[in-house]
Design an enzyme around this catalytic site. Structure first.
Site, PDB file in Angstrom:
ATOM      1  N   ASN A  40     -12.007  19.408  53.668  1.00  0.00           N
ATOM      2  CA  ASN A  40     -12.845  19.497  55.062  1.00  0.00           C
ATOM      3  C   ASN A  40     -11.926  19.073  56.931  1.00  0.00           C
ATOM      4  OD1 ASN A  40     -15.457  20.830  54.033  1.00  0.00           O
ATOM      5  ND2 ASN A  40     -15.523  18.997  53.018  1.00  0.00           N
ATOM      6  N   HIS A  68     -13.829  24.596  49.529  1.00  0.00           N
ATOM      7  CA  HIS A  68     -13.488  25.487  51.234  1.00  0.00           C
ATOM      8  C   HIS A  68     -12.269  25.233  50.959  1.00  0.00           C
ATOM      9  CE1 HIS A  68     -17.849  24.945  52.111  1.00  0.00           C
ATOM     10  NE2 HIS A  68     -18.245  23.779  51.956  1.00  0.00           N
ATOM     11  N   HIS A 153     -13.565  18.224  42.058  1.00  0.00           N
ATOM     12  CA  HIS A 153     -14.712  18.262  42.777  1.00  0.00           C
ATOM     13  C   HIS A 153     -15.257  18.748  42.559  1.00  0.00           C
ATOM     14  CE1 HIS A 153     -14.440  18.366  47.932  1.00  0.00           C
ATOM     15  NE2 HIS A 153     -14.789  20.321  46.592  1.00  0.00           N
ATOM     16  N   HIS A 178     -16.580  15.435  47.119  1.00  0.00           N
ATOM     17  CA  HIS A 178     -17.485  16.213  47.070  1.00  0.00           C
ATOM     18  C   HIS A 178     -18.723  16.502  48.462  1.00  0.00           C
ATOM     19  CE1 HIS A 178     -19.017  20.766  47.321  1.00  0.00           C
ATOM     20  NE2 HIS A 178     -20.067  20.086  46.655  1.00  0.00           N
TER      21      HIS A 178
END
Length: 259
Positions: A40, A68, A153, A178
């Site tokens: 992120n 992501h 994660h 996460h």
């Protein structure tokens, strides 16, 4: 060897707080290796070559990822070319990047494994993390790694706990990422694996997982699907330090940190 794992860095504000905090932290804690979850680290979600380069220049030896990691197409080629920037190995049908790397410190080699959970992340199509872990641990041993570290994660604490216990004695350190909320359950498991369910996040404190609190509150109250925006203000850096014996590969001390 003292290994520092830093939790999910949120956008440029999180990257900036790493810049302010990491040098002093490394010096005071005599850190030998830094692993940062960077999925992120770009504003607007995901990771970009720019955010990855920035964190590596600040002292990250390995960057790990998550759900992501492949959101930004500009990072695809970068993931293929940079061995120390990972995405979860078991993302089904992922064409770019990898979930394993080996870092050579001369006196010892450290393998880093990045995996994704399946519970509540079904849309990612993750393959079995247990099978993936077994395969990559075998590869790490073949590569001569004395120390093996896993970033898992995952959403569910039960899945993190289960995989951590399954890998006890097979890896040196296991930390979850996460969920962005640091858990107070750091421990050394029975067979010498350092464990913590989630190391937390690095980013704005007055937020919901790094996002402006009003946006998340309105989404939960009235199903307002406004675009996520990173919060600002005072930040924190969360993570965990694992002291690993270089001969046995076992964790001998573990310290949860939040700055």
């Amino acid at each position: 060897m003292r290994i520092l794992a830093i939790g999910d860095v949120c956008g440029s504000i999180g990257c900036e707080y790493v810049r302010k905090s990491l040098p002093d932290l490394k010096r005071k804690k005599a850190i030998d290796m830094v692993i940062i979850n960077a999925e992120n680290s770009a504003d607007g979600n995901g990771i970009t070559p720019q955010s990855a380069d920035y964190l590596q220049k600040l002292g990250a030896d390995v960057l790990t990822g998550g759900n992501h990691s492949l959101r930004r197409t500009e990072v695809y080629e970068y993931l293929d070319q940079n061995d120390s920037v990972l995405r979860p190995h078991n993302l089904a049908d992922a064409q770019n990047g990898k979930g394993y790397c080996l870092v050579d410190f001369g006196r010892v080699q450290v393998a880093v494994i990045n995996l994704s959970g399946k519970i509540y992340l079904e849309r990612l199509g993750s393959e079995c993390p247990f099978a993936a872990a077994n395969m990559l641990i075998e590869k790490a041993r073949e590569d001569g790694a004395k120390i093996i570290v896993v970033d898992f994660h995952a959403e569910a604490t039960s899945e993190k706990r289960a995989l951590g216990l399954y890998l006890d004695g097979k890896v040196s350190a296991f930390f979850g990422t996460h969920t962005h909320v640091q858990t107070a359950d750091e421990q050394i498991l029975q067979n010498g694996t350092g464990y913590i369910t989630d190391i937390g996040m690095t980013g704005p404190i007055d937020s919901v997982l790094g996002v402006k609190k009003e946006i998340i509150i309105n989404r939960l109250k009235s199903n307002d699907m406004s675009k996520f925006e990173l919060a600002d203000g005072e930040c924190m850096l969360c993570g965990c330090i694992f002291d690993v014996d270089e001969q046995s590969g076992k964790t001998v001390n573990i310290e949860r940190i939040c700055i």
